[in-house]
Design an enzyme around this catalytic site. Structure first.
Site, PDB file in Angstrom:
ATOM      1  N   ASN A   7     -40.351 -44.044  30.099  1.00 48.86           N
ATOM      2  CA  ASN A   7     -41.298 -43.032  29.649  1.00 48.86           C
ATOM      3  C   ASN A   7     -41.681 -43.378  28.206  1.00 48.86           C
ATOM      4  O   ASN A   7     -40.902 -43.137  27.281  1.00 48.86           O
ATOM      5  CB  ASN A   7     -40.625 -41.652  29.733  1.00 48.86           C
ATOM      6  N   ARG A  99     -43.584 -43.333  33.843  1.00 46.08           N
ATOM      7  CA  ARG A  99     -44.334 -42.086  33.727  1.00 46.08           C
ATOM      8  C   ARG A  99     -45.709 -42.433  33.142  1.00 46.08           C
ATOM      9  O   ARG A  99     -45.790 -43.088  32.095  1.00 46.08           O
ATOM     10  CB  ARG A  99     -43.614 -41.135  32.786  1.00 46.08           C
ATOM     11  N   GLU A 396     -37.507 -34.891  35.516  1.00 51.44           N
ATOM     12  CA  GLU A 396     -38.672 -35.716  35.846  1.00 51.44           C
ATOM     13  C   GLU A 396     -38.263 -37.153  36.158  1.00 51.44           C
ATOM     14  O   GLU A 396     -38.831 -37.790  37.040  1.00 51.44           O
ATOM     15  CB  GLU A 396     -39.666 -35.682  34.680  1.00 51.44           C
TER      16      GLU A 396
END
Ligand code: ADP
Length: 415
Positions: A7, A99, A396
């Site tokens: 991410n 992500r 997530e």
């Protein structure tokens, strides 16, 4: 398989290594093997690394870009020092999940990254100039390090909201602007809303069809989502993450006339206004103190600071407004779910949001609520409450790892 989840922010890189496969997903037996964070990439970066079951290790390192940050992490991952279970060499990483913030209308599902996908993510930069370039840096760095043999998957913040109907996603401005430039609401935090909706189903034994809930992701960025029959029906963020709830440094909903007013009264440029709305508004802007809810609660409690209390009250009232709107849009809901740093930890904020909502069928147990902090998951509503209120810590990274495994093994998303 072992999945490296990345991410990337403009000067940060967060990662996790998660062991998962289709059987593990089915049985909820995925396992986090390691995690870490590099902040302040571009100068003397701050590095935090942690293998499962070991204490975190922190140090500083001069890391000039995302590629050097990734090299730094990889060196640690495969070193004897890290002691990550089942990982001895680069070959023990089987796929990478990224992500990606904005997928626009083009990416409505997680997807294997090809050259065409990279071009597609580049095409979305206009819509997410702060985020997509950083996500791309992570993708390109990982391609260089791992080569073409290791599959990479993009998981988009927007894609969960691809199911929103036109009545939710269109702005009431001339329709040709949507046709010409795709100006519409996209919504964000999709991976988080999707994850907590999935956990809600697991906790309550409901089917996707029976899942009619409102999810509130309250972190530094905040958004609400109306989930109808398991799919996103409406959400509070729009073309960009600026719309909707009050956030740490973003004010959320605003009369667009304020912008023209600022240009005339303060002589501000669009760049300055963009900075004001993204970085100086919200909790920080109202309180004049901080964007951190912990500090605001302390100020309000210990010093009765008027503007800290005002910031909290405006934050709370806006959240109530969206809950009311979504209950009306969906003809009621069975559940309300709190997640994100504030949603998971700030019991007083949850209490204030749910106060005086008995008429709508929302009532929480004060004691249970006060104890549901620090990563705990569960129902905080009273027996009488028609709408069940849950705290569900978001994850997530887990969903990114699962989507990556599913894309690589080419099976559709279900959980
Ligand atoms: P991000 O959106 O950057 O991922 P987080 O989800 O970590 O952010 O949420 C950050 C917010 O959560 C901050 O406002 C922080 O003050 C708040 N928060 C974290 N822990 C607590 C706590 N114990 N009490 C109140 N607020 C908290």
């Amino acid at each position: 398989m072992n999945i490296l989840v990345l991410n990337c922010g403009s000067s940060s890189l967060k990662f996790q290594i998660i062991e998962t496969d289709l059987k593990k997903i089915e049985k909820n037996e995925d396992k986090q093997l390691a995690k870490g964070l590099i902040e302040r990439i571009g100068s003397q970066a701050l590095v935090t690394l942690q293998a499962d079951g070991a204490p975190p290790v922190k140090h500083a390192a001069p890391l000039r870009d995302h590629r050097s940050a990734l090299d730094h992490i990889i060196k640690w991952i495969i070193s004897d020092d890290s002691k990550i279970p089942n990982i001895q060499s680069l070959a023990d990483i089987h796929a990478i999940g990224h992500r990606v913030v904005h997928g626009a209308e083009r990416f409505t599902n997680s997807t294997i990254i090809t050259d065409a996908v990279i071009r597609g993510i580049e095409d979305c930069i206009d819509l997410a100039p702060l985020h997509n370039p950083a996500n791309l840096k992570g993708i390109l760095a990982a391609r260089e390090v791992f080569g073409p043999g290791v599959p990479q998957v993009a998981v988009f913040d927007t894609s969960f909201h691809a199911t929103m109907p036109e009545t939710s996603f269109l702005y009431a401005i001339p329709y040709q602007l949507y046709r010409r430039h795709k100006i519409r609401r996209y919504g964000f935090h999709g991976t988080s809303h999707r994850y907590v909706a999935f956990r809600y189903r697991q906790l309550t034994g409901k089917s996707r069809e029976e899942t009619n809930i409102i999810t509130l992701h309250l972190g530094n960025g905040c958004s609400a989502c109306a989930i109808k029959h398991g799919s996103s029906f409406d959400t509070s963020m729009g073309l960009s993450p600026l719309e909707g709830l009050v956030m740490g440094t973003r004010g959320g909903d605003l009369d667009p006339a304020v912008i023209e007013f600022l240009v005339h009264k303060e002589g501000m440029s669009m760049v300055e206004i963009d900075n004001l709305l993204n970085k100086q508004s919200g909790l920080l802007g109202i309180s004049g103190l901080t964007n951190d809810m912990r500090d605001l609660l302390a100020e309000a409690h210990e010093h009765q600071d008027r503007r800290a209390m005002l910031a909290i009250n405006i934050f709370v009232q806006r959240a109530k407004k969206y809950i009311g709107a979504y209950l009306a849009e969906m003809n009621g809901a069975d559940g309300l779910v709190f997640t994100g740093g504030i949603g998971e930890n700030a019991a007083p904020i949850r209490q204030l949001i749910c106060d005086n909502m008995q008429w709508l069928g929302i009532e929480i147990d004060e004691k249970v609520n006060a104890e549901m902090v620090g990563g705990k998951e569960g129902d905080i509503s009273t027996k009488k409450s028609r709408v069940k209120v849950f705290v569900i810590p978001t994850n997530e990274e887990l969903l990114i790892a699962r989507d990556t495994a599913r894309c690589v093994l080419s099976t559709p998303e279900t959980k």
